[in-house]
Design a protein around this motif. Structure first.
Motif, PDB file in Angstrom:
ATOM      1  N   PHE A  87      29.869  47.828  33.408  1.00 19.23           N
ATOM      2  CA  PHE A  87      30.057  46.406  33.668  1.00 19.23           C
ATOM      3  C   PHE A  87      31.538  46.043  33.651  1.00 19.23           C
ATOM      4  N   GLU A  88      32.263  46.554  32.657  1.00 16.70           N
ATOM      5  CA  GLU A  88      33.683  46.229  32.542  1.00 16.70           C
ATOM      6  C   GLU A  88      34.476  46.754  33.730  1.00 16.70           C
ATOM      7  N   GLU A  89      34.102  47.937  34.222  1.00 16.55           N
ATOM      8  CA  GLU A  89      34.781  48.501  35.391  1.00 16.55           C
ATOM      9  C   GLU A  89      34.523  47.639  36.625  1.00 16.55           C
ATOM     10  N   ALA A  90      33.286  47.164  36.750  1.00 15.80           N
ATOM     11  CA  ALA A  90      32.926  46.346  37.903  1.00 15.80           C
ATOM     12  C   ALA A  90      33.448  44.921  37.783  1.00 15.80           C
ATOM     13  N   SER A  91      33.632  44.456  36.547  1.00 11.33           N
ATOM     14  CA  SER A  91      34.007  43.049  36.341  1.00 11.33           C
ATOM     15  C   SER A  91      35.462  42.768  36.686  1.00 11.33           C
ATOM     16  N   GLY A  92      36.226  43.819  36.987  1.00 13.31           N
ATOM     17  CA  GLY A  92      37.616  43.590  37.391  1.00 13.31           C
ATOM     18  C   GLY A  92      37.706  42.763  38.655  1.00 13.31           C
ATOM     19  N   ASN A  93      36.651  42.782  39.465  1.00 16.28           N
ATOM     20  CA  ASN A  93      36.638  42.008  40.709  1.00 16.28           C
ATOM     21  C   ASN A  93      36.007  40.634  40.529  1.00 16.28           C
ATOM     22  N   ASN A  94      35.572  40.309  39.328  1.00 19.25           N
ATOM     23  CA  ASN A  94      34.949  39.006  39.097  1.00 19.25           C
ATOM     24  C   ASN A  94      36.007  37.904  39.147  1.00 19.25           C
ATOM     25  N   GLN A  95      35.802  36.973  40.055  1.00 18.66           N
ATOM     26  CA  GLN A  95      36.764  35.894  40.219  1.00 18.66           C
ATOM     27  C   GLN A  95      36.314  34.601  39.548  1.00 18.66           C
ATOM     28  N   THR A  96      35.024  34.464  39.324  1.00 17.80           N
ATOM     29  CA  THR A  96      34.482  33.216  38.795  1.00 17.80           C
ATOM     30  C   THR A  96      33.454  33.516  37.711  1.00 17.80           C
ATOM     31  N   PRO A  97      33.094  32.508  36.909  1.00 17.38           N
ATOM     32  CA  PRO A  97      32.011  32.692  35.936  1.00 17.38           C
ATOM     33  C   PRO A  97      30.704  33.125  36.601  1.00 17.38           C
ATOM     34  N   ASP A  99      30.419  35.048  39.163  1.00 19.85           N
ATOM     35  CA  ASP A  99      30.539  36.489  39.418  1.00 19.85           C
ATOM     36  C   ASP A  99      30.211  37.292  38.168  1.00 19.85           C
ATOM     37  N   THR A 100      30.679  36.813  37.008  1.00 21.94           N
ATOM     38  CA  THR A 100      30.439  37.520  35.750  1.00 21.94           C
ATOM     39  C   THR A 100      28.955  37.550  35.414  1.00 21.94           C
ATOM     40  N   ILE A 101      28.296  36.412  35.561  1.00 16.87           N
ATOM     41  CA  ILE A 101      26.864  36.333  35.261  1.00 16.87           C
ATOM     42  C   ILE A 101      26.071  37.226  36.216  1.00 16.87           C
ATOM     43  N   THR A 102      26.391  37.135  37.496  1.00 13.24           N
ATOM     44  CA  THR A 102      25.701  37.967  38.490  1.00 13.24           C
ATOM     45  C   THR A 102      25.942  39.449  38.214  1.00 13.24           C
ATOM     46  N   GLY A 103      27.180  39.787  37.863  1.00 15.41           N
ATOM     47  CA  GLY A 103      27.511  41.181  37.584  1.00 15.41           C
ATOM     48  C   GLY A 103      26.725  41.741  36.418  1.00 15.41           C
ATOM     49  N   TRP A 104      26.594  40.946  35.352  1.00 14.40           N
ATOM     50  CA  TRP A 104      25.851  41.419  34.181  1.00 14.40           C
ATOM     51  C   TRP A 104      24.373  41.594  34.509  1.00 14.40           C
ATOM     52  N   ILE A 154      29.187  31.131  30.958  1.00 16.37           N
ATOM     53  CA  ILE A 154      28.561  29.825  31.197  1.00 16.37           C
ATOM     54  C   ILE A 154      29.462  28.696  30.713  1.00 16.37           C
ATOM     55  N   LEU A 155      30.040  28.869  29.538  1.00 17.13           N
ATOM     56  CA  LEU A 155      30.941  27.849  29.000  1.00 17.13           C
ATOM     57  C   LEU A 155      32.170  27.676  29.894  1.00 17.13           C
ATOM     58  N   ALA A 156      32.710  28.783  30.391  1.00 14.69           N
ATOM     59  CA  ALA A 156      33.872  28.701  31.288  1.00 14.69           C
ATOM     60  C   ALA A 156      33.499  27.957  32.560  1.00 14.69           C
ATOM     61  N   GLY A 157      32.277  28.196  33.066  1.00 13.68           N
ATOM     62  CA  GLY A 157      31.828  27.513  34.275  1.00 13.68           C
ATOM     63  C   GLY A 157      31.665  26.014  34.050  1.00 13.68           C
ATOM     64  N   ILE A 158      31.187  25.658  32.876  1.00  9.82           N
ATOM     65  CA  ILE A 158      31.045  24.226  32.542  1.00  9.82           C
ATOM     66  C   ILE A 158      32.417  23.571  32.461  1.00  9.82           C
ATOM     67  N   ASN A 159      33.346  24.236  31.779  1.00 11.16           N
ATOM     68  CA  ASN A 159      34.692  23.680  31.586  1.00 11.16           C
ATOM     69  C   ASN A 159      35.450  23.538  32.902  1.00 11.16           C
ATOM     70  N   SER A 160      35.177  24.436  33.851  1.00 10.59           N
ATOM     71  CA  SER A 160      35.880  24.380  35.135  1.00 10.59           C
ATOM     72  C   SER A 160      35.216  23.434  36.130  1.00 10.59           C
ATOM     73  N   GLY A 161      34.006  22.962  35.791  1.00 11.26           N
ATOM     74  CA  GLY A 161      33.281  22.087  36.698  1.00 11.26           C
ATOM     75  C   GLY A 161      32.409  22.835  37.681  1.00 11.26           C
TER      76      GLY A 161
END
Length: 211
Positions: A87-97, A99-104, A154-161
């Protein structure tokens, strides 16, 4: 006249057993142990069973591991670390919250077989009378890391709108529970399409979260 010396005085070729480096033996033991624990159950698998399966004698197994529970602990840790590392190797390309949720969520599709084995051995272990605090903690660490990843995203997504206001841990618990259900459902329904269900989960969760 036949040559009486034919076949005599020829060099004797002896097969030498390949010696494995300690790290190779440990990797083999944890890999084979995960398979054995998943096919049978924690209580019934013995060190002798693992020795027969790996070809590594029992004495050497005890050299690397204190006992069966120590081997089980290292087996669980290796499986969880492999999933987290991927997951950590793949998450380097995560640009948004998102992306992180989908990746996990989707790491459970790419590592489905291994995670299914981990879920099976964890359930079998949880029903035994051989429970130990450090083994319970090893299993709990995976869930704690899962909640940390999902809650923070999820919290980061809420904070960013990007996401609407929700209770992060409730959504994380729903995701984690659904993924566990997918891992166990294949045991009962061999034709279960886990990839489709996991992809559907990602779509449904993001649809629910989007502001």
């Amino acid at each position: 006249m036949a040559n009486k010396t034919a076949g005599q005085n020829l060099p004797v070729v002896q097969k030498r057993r390949k010696r494995r480096a300690p790290e190779e033996s440990i990797a083999l033991l944890t890999t084979e142990s995960l398979d054995l624990f998943a096919r049978n159950n924690y209580s019934s698998v013995t060190i002798k069973d693992i020795s027969r399966s790996t070809g590594i004698n029992s004495g050497l197994i005890y050299y690397y591991f204190n006992n069966k529970s120590d081997l089980f602990l290292k087996t669980v840790e290796k499986a969880t670390q492999e999933a987290l590392r991927t997951f950590e190797e793949a998450s380097g390309n995560n640009q948004t919250p998102a992306d992180t949720i989908t990746g996990w969520i989707r790491i459970h599709a790419t590592h489905y077989v291994m995670l299914q084995k981990l879920a099976k051995v964890s359930l079998d272990y949880a029903t035994t009378h051989e429970r130990e605090d450090r083994l319970d903690q090893a299993i709990q660490r995976f869930y704690q890391k899962e909640f940390e990843i999902l809650d923070n995203a999820i919290l980061a997504g809420i904070n960013s709108g990007e996401f609407r206001p929700v209770e992060p841990h409730r959504i994380s618990t729903f995701i984690s529970t659904f993924l566990d259900g997918c891992l166990f459902r294949s045991f009962m329904l061999p034709d279960f399409d886990y990839k489709e269900s996991i992809n559907d989960l990602a779509d449904i969760v993001l649809s629910h979260l989007k502001a």
